[in-house]
Design a protein around this motif. Sequence first.
Motif, PDB file in Angstrom:
ATOM      1  N   TRP A  24       0.237 -21.453 -14.919  1.00 19.42           N
ATOM      2  CA  TRP A  24       0.924 -20.871 -16.066  1.00 19.42           C
ATOM      3  C   TRP A  24       0.584 -19.403 -16.092  1.00 19.42           C
ATOM      4  O   TRP A  24      -0.568 -19.016 -15.972  1.00 19.42           O
ATOM      5  CB  TRP A  24       0.480 -21.529 -17.365  1.00 19.42           C
ATOM      6  CG  TRP A  24       1.082 -22.878 -17.545  1.00 19.42           C
ATOM      7  CD1 TRP A  24       2.193 -23.173 -18.278  1.00 19.42           C
ATOM      8  CD2 TRP A  24       0.639 -24.115 -16.981  1.00 19.42           C
ATOM      9  NE1 TRP A  24       2.466 -24.512 -18.198  1.00 19.42           N
ATOM     10  CE2 TRP A  24       1.520 -25.115 -17.394  1.00 19.42           C
ATOM     11  CE3 TRP A  24      -0.411 -24.475 -16.148  1.00 19.42           C
ATOM     12  CZ2 TRP A  24       1.384 -26.442 -17.028  1.00 19.42           C
ATOM     13  CZ3 TRP A  24      -0.552 -25.793 -15.775  1.00 19.42           C
ATOM     14  CH2 TRP A  24       0.341 -26.763 -16.220  1.00 19.42           C
ATOM     15  N   HIS A  25       1.590 -18.589 -16.238  1.00 18.66           N
ATOM     16  CA  HIS A  25       1.413 -17.137 -16.258  1.00 18.66           C
ATOM     17  C   HIS A  25       1.367 -16.639 -17.698  1.00 18.66           C
ATOM     18  O   HIS A  25       1.965 -17.256 -18.584  1.00 18.66           O
ATOM     19  CB  HIS A  25       2.558 -16.452 -15.504  1.00 18.66           C
ATOM     20  CG  HIS A  25       2.560 -16.771 -14.046  1.00 18.66           C
ATOM     21  ND1 HIS A  25       1.880 -16.024 -13.131  1.00 18.66           N
ATOM     22  CD2 HIS A  25       3.134 -17.783 -13.358  1.00 18.66           C
ATOM     23  CE1 HIS A  25       2.042 -16.552 -11.923  1.00 18.66           C
ATOM     24  NE2 HIS A  25       2.804 -17.621 -12.041  1.00 18.66           N
ATOM     25  N   PRO A  26       0.689 -15.532 -17.932  1.00 19.61           N
ATOM     26  CA  PRO A  26       0.683 -14.958 -19.278  1.00 19.61           C
ATOM     27  C   PRO A  26       2.116 -14.711 -19.748  1.00 19.61           C
ATOM     28  O   PRO A  26       2.981 -14.354 -18.959  1.00 19.61           O
ATOM     29  CB  PRO A  26      -0.068 -13.642 -19.109  1.00 19.61           C
ATOM     30  CG  PRO A  26      -0.889 -13.817 -17.879  1.00 19.61           C
ATOM     31  CD  PRO A  26      -0.095 -14.726 -16.989  1.00 19.61           C
ATOM     32  N   PHE A  27       2.334 -14.912 -21.019  1.00 21.10           N
ATOM     33  CA  PHE A  27       3.650 -14.691 -21.598  1.00 21.10           C
ATOM     34  C   PHE A  27       3.706 -13.331 -22.293  1.00 21.10           C
ATOM     35  O   PHE A  27       4.586 -13.068 -23.103  1.00 21.10           O
ATOM     36  CB  PHE A  27       4.003 -15.820 -22.583  1.00 21.10           C
ATOM     37  CG  PHE A  27       2.909 -16.112 -23.565  1.00 21.10           C
ATOM     38  CD1 PHE A  27       2.837 -15.449 -24.773  1.00 21.10           C
ATOM     39  CD2 PHE A  27       1.924 -17.032 -23.252  1.00 21.10           C
ATOM     40  CE1 PHE A  27       1.818 -15.708 -25.672  1.00 21.10           C
ATOM     41  CE2 PHE A  27       0.900 -17.308 -24.146  1.00 21.10           C
ATOM     42  CZ  PHE A  27       0.846 -16.653 -25.353  1.00 21.10           C
TER      43      PHE A  27
ATOM     44  N   TRP B 141      -6.062 -13.990 -16.390  1.00 23.98           N
ATOM     45  CA  TRP B 141      -5.441 -14.709 -17.505  1.00 23.98           C
ATOM     46  C   TRP B 141      -4.679 -15.933 -17.001  1.00 23.98           C
ATOM     47  O   TRP B 141      -4.685 -16.980 -17.655  1.00 23.98           O
ATOM     48  CB  TRP B 141      -4.503 -13.779 -18.285  1.00 23.98           C
ATOM     49  CG  TRP B 141      -5.224 -12.969 -19.298  1.00 23.98           C
ATOM     50  CD1 TRP B 141      -5.442 -11.619 -19.263  1.00 23.98           C
ATOM     51  CD2 TRP B 141      -5.823 -13.433 -20.496  1.00 23.98           C
ATOM     52  NE1 TRP B 141      -6.158 -11.229 -20.365  1.00 23.98           N
ATOM     53  CE2 TRP B 141      -6.394 -12.325 -21.142  1.00 23.98           C
ATOM     54  CE3 TRP B 141      -5.934 -14.682 -21.096  1.00 23.98           C
ATOM     55  CZ2 TRP B 141      -7.066 -12.435 -22.357  1.00 23.98           C
ATOM     56  CZ3 TRP B 141      -6.598 -14.784 -22.307  1.00 23.98           C
ATOM     57  CH2 TRP B 141      -7.163 -13.667 -22.920  1.00 23.98           C
ATOM     58  N   GLN B 142      -4.038 -15.812 -15.865  1.00 20.79           N
ATOM     59  CA  GLN B 142      -3.318 -16.944 -15.281  1.00 20.79           C
ATOM     60  C   GLN B 142      -4.279 -18.099 -15.046  1.00 20.79           C
ATOM     61  O   GLN B 142      -3.985 -19.245 -15.381  1.00 20.79           O
ATOM     62  CB  GLN B 142      -2.653 -16.518 -13.979  1.00 20.79           C
ATOM     63  CG  GLN B 142      -1.907 -17.617 -13.281  1.00 20.79           C
ATOM     64  CD  GLN B 142      -1.283 -17.123 -11.971  1.00 20.79           C
ATOM     65  OE1 GLN B 142      -1.227 -15.925 -11.701  1.00 20.79           O
ATOM     66  NE2 GLN B 142      -0.837 -18.035 -11.162  1.00 20.79           N
ATOM     67  N   GLY B 143      -5.435 -17.809 -14.503  1.00 20.48           N
ATOM     68  CA  GLY B 143      -6.436 -18.842 -14.262  1.00 20.48           C
ATOM     69  C   GLY B 143      -6.934 -19.460 -15.556  1.00 20.48           C
ATOM     70  O   GLY B 143      -7.060 -20.681 -15.666  1.00 20.48           O
ATOM     71  N   GLN B 144      -7.204 -18.628 -16.544  1.00 22.03           N
ATOM     72  CA  GLN B 144      -7.708 -19.133 -17.821  1.00 22.03           C
ATOM     73  C   GLN B 144      -6.659 -20.016 -18.502  1.00 22.03           C
ATOM     74  O   GLN B 144      -6.979 -21.104 -18.991  1.00 22.03           O
ATOM     75  CB  GLN B 144      -8.098 -17.982 -18.733  1.00 22.03           C
ATOM     76  CG  GLN B 144      -8.658 -18.470 -20.049  1.00 22.03           C
ATOM     77  CD  GLN B 144      -9.093 -17.340 -20.955  1.00 22.03           C
ATOM     78  OE1 GLN B 144      -9.030 -16.177 -20.622  1.00 22.03           O
ATOM     79  NE2 GLN B 144      -9.549 -17.694 -22.132  1.00 22.03           N
ATOM     80  N   LEU B 145      -5.429 -19.562 -18.551  1.00 21.94           N
ATOM     81  CA  LEU B 145      -4.361 -20.358 -19.171  1.00 21.94           C
ATOM     82  C   LEU B 145      -4.179 -21.691 -18.458  1.00 21.94           C
ATOM     83  O   LEU B 145      -4.023 -22.738 -19.095  1.00 21.94           O
ATOM     84  CB  LEU B 145      -3.046 -19.582 -19.156  1.00 21.94           C
ATOM     85  CG  LEU B 145      -2.968 -18.377 -20.092  1.00 21.94           C
ATOM     86  CD1 LEU B 145      -1.727 -17.548 -19.779  1.00 21.94           C
ATOM     87  CD2 LEU B 145      -2.969 -18.821 -21.543  1.00 21.94           C
ATOM     88  N   THR B 146      -4.201 -21.659 -17.140  1.00 21.00           N
ATOM     89  CA  THR B 146      -3.998 -22.877 -16.357  1.00 21.00           C
ATOM     90  C   THR B 146      -5.104 -23.892 -16.616  1.00 21.00           C
ATOM     91  O   THR B 146      -4.835 -25.068 -16.860  1.00 21.00           O
ATOM     92  CB  THR B 146      -3.891 -22.535 -14.857  1.00 21.00           C
ATOM     93  OG1 THR B 146      -2.764 -21.661 -14.677  1.00 21.00           O
ATOM     94  CG2 THR B 146      -3.722 -23.773 -14.008  1.00 21.00           C
TER      95      THR B 146
END
Length: 91
Positions: free
Chosen positions: A52-55, A72-77
């Motif tokens: 999931w990528h940052p929005f 952020w991509q890693g954290q969201l995922t």
Amino acid sequence: AIATDPAAWTGYGIRPLWAVPEPSSPLLESLSDAVNAHLDFEIARQDDDGSWHPFWNWGQYEQEWESAKVDWQGQLTVKLLRSFKAFGRIE
């Protein structure tokens, strides 16, 4: 302050899974419909690479943002996968 309308989830704001990341969260009872809808929303938003990528974006410091965006991509995922598992959406 928690956005319960799916139309608001494409912008910046507090999303249901941020307040209710697992079934034992105290706000689940009052937000259960929004949480289930948000789970469906995020599953549909998963990128082809499985993340999931940052929005959002910073709108400045573009070079630094490219590096931060990966973090952020890693954290969201990770957070979303943990919630999916907690809510029985994945094994």
